[in-house]
Design a protein around this motif. Sequence first.
Motif, PDB file in Angstrom:
ATOM      1  N   ARG A  20       0.829  -1.208   0.000  1.00  0.00           N
ATOM      2  CA  ARG A  20       0.000   0.000   0.000  1.00  0.00           C
ATOM      3  C   ARG A  20       0.866   1.263   0.000  1.00  0.00           C
ATOM      4  NH1 ARG A  20      -3.407  -3.203   3.169  1.00  0.00           N
ATOM      5  NH2 ARG A  20      -2.400  -2.588   5.100  1.00  0.00           N
ATOM      6  N   GLU A  21       1.903   1.274   0.832  1.00  0.00           N
ATOM      7  CA  GLU A  21       2.777   2.449   0.914  1.00  0.00           C
ATOM      8  C   GLU A  21       3.518   2.686  -0.396  1.00  0.00           C
ATOM      9  OE1 GLU A  21       7.022   3.429   2.921  1.00  0.00           O
ATOM     10  OE2 GLU A  21       5.533   2.515   4.256  1.00  0.00           O
ATOM     11  N   ARG A  22       4.096   1.641  -0.924  1.00  0.00           N
ATOM     12  CA  ARG A  22       4.848   1.792  -2.169  1.00  0.00           C
ATOM     13  C   ARG A  22       3.945   2.133  -3.346  1.00  0.00           C
ATOM     14  NH1 ARG A  22      10.013  -2.055  -2.808  1.00  0.00           N
ATOM     15  NH2 ARG A  22      11.027  -1.522  -0.856  1.00  0.00           N
ATOM     16  N   ARG A  23       2.735   1.589  -3.318  1.00  0.00           N
ATOM     17  CA  ARG A  23       1.803   1.885  -4.413  1.00  0.00           C
ATOM     18  C   ARG A  23       1.510   3.383  -4.459  1.00  0.00           C
ATOM     19  NH1 ARG A  23      -2.565  -1.696  -7.158  1.00  0.00           N
ATOM     20  NH2 ARG A  23      -2.833  -0.332  -8.908  1.00  0.00           N
ATOM     21  N   SER A  24       1.390   3.986  -3.300  1.00  0.00           N
ATOM     22  CA  SER A  24       1.108   5.421  -3.267  1.00  0.00           C
ATOM     23  C   SER A  24       2.276   6.217  -3.835  1.00  0.00           C
ATOM     24  CB  SER A  24       0.784   5.881  -1.845  1.00  0.00           C
ATOM     25  OG  SER A  24       1.924   5.796  -1.019  1.00  0.00           O
ATOM     26  N   ARG A  25       3.469   5.644  -3.797  1.00  0.00           N
ATOM     27  CA  ARG A  25       4.652   6.316  -4.366  1.00  0.00           C
ATOM     28  C   ARG A  25       5.167   5.632  -5.624  1.00  0.00           C
ATOM     29  NH1 ARG A  25       8.645   6.216   0.299  1.00  0.00           N
ATOM     30  NH2 ARG A  25       7.240   4.783   1.289  1.00  0.00           N
ATOM     31  N   MET A  26       4.520   4.502  -5.988  1.00  0.00           N
ATOM     32  CA  MET A  26       4.882   3.725  -7.178  1.00  0.00           C
ATOM     33  C   MET A  26       6.367   3.378  -7.219  1.00  0.00           C
ATOM     34  SD  MET A  26       2.090   2.886  -8.476  1.00  0.00           S
ATOM     35  CE  MET A  26       2.633   2.074  -9.964  1.00  0.00           C
ATOM     36  N   ARG A  27       6.869   2.853  -6.109  1.00  0.00           N
ATOM     37  CA  ARG A  27       8.258   2.403  -6.035  1.00  0.00           C
ATOM     38  C   ARG A  27       8.288   0.881  -6.015  1.00  0.00           C
ATOM     39  NH1 ARG A  27      10.540   4.680  -0.807  1.00  0.00           N
ATOM     40  NH2 ARG A  27      11.405   2.615  -1.005  1.00  0.00           N
ATOM     41  N   PHE A  28       8.253   0.295  -7.162  1.00  0.00           N
ATOM     42  CA  PHE A  28       8.252  -1.159  -7.273  1.00  0.00           C
ATOM     43  C   PHE A  28       9.249  -1.596  -8.326  1.00  0.00           C
ATOM     44  CE2 PHE A  28       3.870  -0.328  -5.876  1.00  0.00           C
ATOM     45  CZ  PHE A  28       3.815  -1.142  -4.780  1.00  0.00           C
ATOM     46  N   SER A  29       9.584  -2.879  -8.255  1.00  0.00           N
ATOM     47  CA  SER A  29      10.336  -3.461  -9.351  1.00  0.00           C
ATOM     48  C   SER A  29       9.414  -3.446 -10.564  1.00  0.00           C
ATOM     49  CB  SER A  29      10.737  -4.897  -9.012  1.00  0.00           C
ATOM     50  OG  SER A  29       9.593  -5.732  -9.002  1.00  0.00           O
ATOM     51  N   PRO A  30       9.979  -3.495 -11.767  1.00  0.00           N
ATOM     52  CA  PRO A  30       9.127  -3.486 -12.965  1.00  0.00           C
ATOM     53  C   PRO A  30       8.084  -4.611 -12.977  1.00  0.00           C
ATOM     54  CG  PRO A  30      11.403  -3.086 -13.574  1.00  0.00           C
ATOM     55  CD  PRO A  30      11.404  -3.427 -12.105  1.00  0.00           C
ATOM     56  N   ARG A  31       8.453  -5.797 -12.482  1.00  0.00           N
ATOM     57  CA  ARG A  31       7.508  -6.916 -12.480  1.00  0.00           C
ATOM     58  C   ARG A  31       6.337  -6.665 -11.536  1.00  0.00           C
ATOM     59  NH1 ARG A  31      10.252 -12.489 -11.640  1.00  0.00           N
ATOM     60  NH2 ARG A  31       8.158 -13.136 -12.162  1.00  0.00           N
ATOM     61  N   THR A  32       6.642  -6.162 -10.344  1.00  0.00           N
ATOM     62  CA  THR A  32       5.573  -5.888  -9.385  1.00  0.00           C
ATOM     63  C   THR A  32       4.709  -4.734  -9.864  1.00  0.00           C
ATOM     64  OG1 THR A  32       6.880  -6.763  -7.553  1.00  0.00           O
ATOM     65  CG2 THR A  32       5.065  -5.306  -6.983  1.00  0.00           C
ATOM     66  N   ALA A  33       5.332  -3.703 -10.417  1.00  0.00           N
ATOM     67  CA  ALA A  33       4.566  -2.560 -10.937  1.00  0.00           C
ATOM     68  C   ALA A  33       3.616  -3.024 -12.037  1.00  0.00           C
ATOM     69  CB  ALA A  33       5.511  -1.487 -11.460  1.00  0.00           C
ATOM     70  N   LYS A  34       4.099  -3.899 -12.909  1.00  0.00           N
ATOM     71  CA  LYS A  34       3.247  -4.420 -13.990  1.00  0.00           C
ATOM     72  C   LYS A  34       2.075  -5.199 -13.415  1.00  0.00           C
ATOM     73  CE  LYS A  34       3.392  -7.291 -18.127  1.00  0.00           C
ATOM     74  NZ  LYS A  34       4.193  -8.170 -18.964  1.00  0.00           N
ATOM     75  N   LEU A  35       2.331  -6.014 -12.401  1.00  0.00           N
ATOM     76  CA  LEU A  35       1.266  -6.780 -11.768  1.00  0.00           C
ATOM     77  C   LEU A  35       0.239  -5.843 -11.130  1.00  0.00           C
ATOM     78  CD1 LEU A  35       0.058  -9.503 -10.879  1.00  0.00           C
ATOM     79  CD2 LEU A  35       1.540  -9.384  -8.860  1.00  0.00           C
ATOM     80  N   LEU A  36       0.698  -4.830 -10.422  1.00  0.00           N
ATOM     81  CA  LEU A  36      -0.211  -3.903  -9.761  1.00  0.00           C
ATOM     82  C   LEU A  36      -1.043  -3.108 -10.758  1.00  0.00           C
ATOM     83  CD1 LEU A  36       2.046  -2.609  -6.882  1.00  0.00           C
ATOM     84  CD2 LEU A  36       0.078  -4.139  -6.683  1.00  0.00           C
ATOM     85  N   ASP A  37      -0.480  -2.835 -11.905  1.00  0.00           N
ATOM     86  CA  ASP A  37      -1.207  -2.086 -12.936  1.00  0.00           C
ATOM     87  C   ASP A  37      -2.144  -2.968 -13.764  1.00  0.00           C
ATOM     88  OD1 ASP A  37       0.003   0.282 -12.199  1.00  0.00           O
ATOM     89  OD2 ASP A  37       1.582   0.145 -13.716  1.00  0.00           O
ATOM     90  N   SER A  38      -2.023  -4.281 -13.609  1.00  0.00           N
ATOM     91  CA  SER A  38      -2.753  -5.208 -14.475  1.00  0.00           C
ATOM     92  C   SER A  38      -4.232  -5.360 -14.115  1.00  0.00           C
ATOM     93  CB  SER A  38      -2.076  -6.574 -14.453  1.00  0.00           C
ATOM     94  OG  SER A  38      -2.223  -7.177 -13.179  1.00  0.00           O
TER      95      SER A  38
END
Length: 112
Positions: A20-38
């Motif tokens: 939740r915290e990282r999502r608010s700042r969008m600090r993820f590895s590319p794989r996790t960011a892709k999953l969260l955006d999917s």
Amino acid sequence: MGHQTTLGGDRLQALAEELRERRSRMRFSPRTAKLLDSGVPKMAQKLVEEAAEVAIDAVRGERQAVIEEAADLMFNLTVLLTELEIGPCEVWEEMDRRQKLYGIAEKLPKDR
């Protein structure tokens, strides 16, 4: 919430909070960011894929692979729960409720 600590629920809660915290700042590895955006459908699909991998490795007797895939499964479950705004503590509360009903936190019987 005795199960939470003994079964690693505190780690799942920490992971959910970090997501939740990282999502608010969008600090993820590319794989996790892709999953969260999917979106939820893709997150659900990943969860099913990971569960299948755990099952396959279990049947093959590949202990270390089961451990690794189970970690992936728990990660993907936490991602999906977080997306749905469900905290791991809510799942542990349901497990506690079932334990009070049945003496063990087992799967509920089907209404048929």
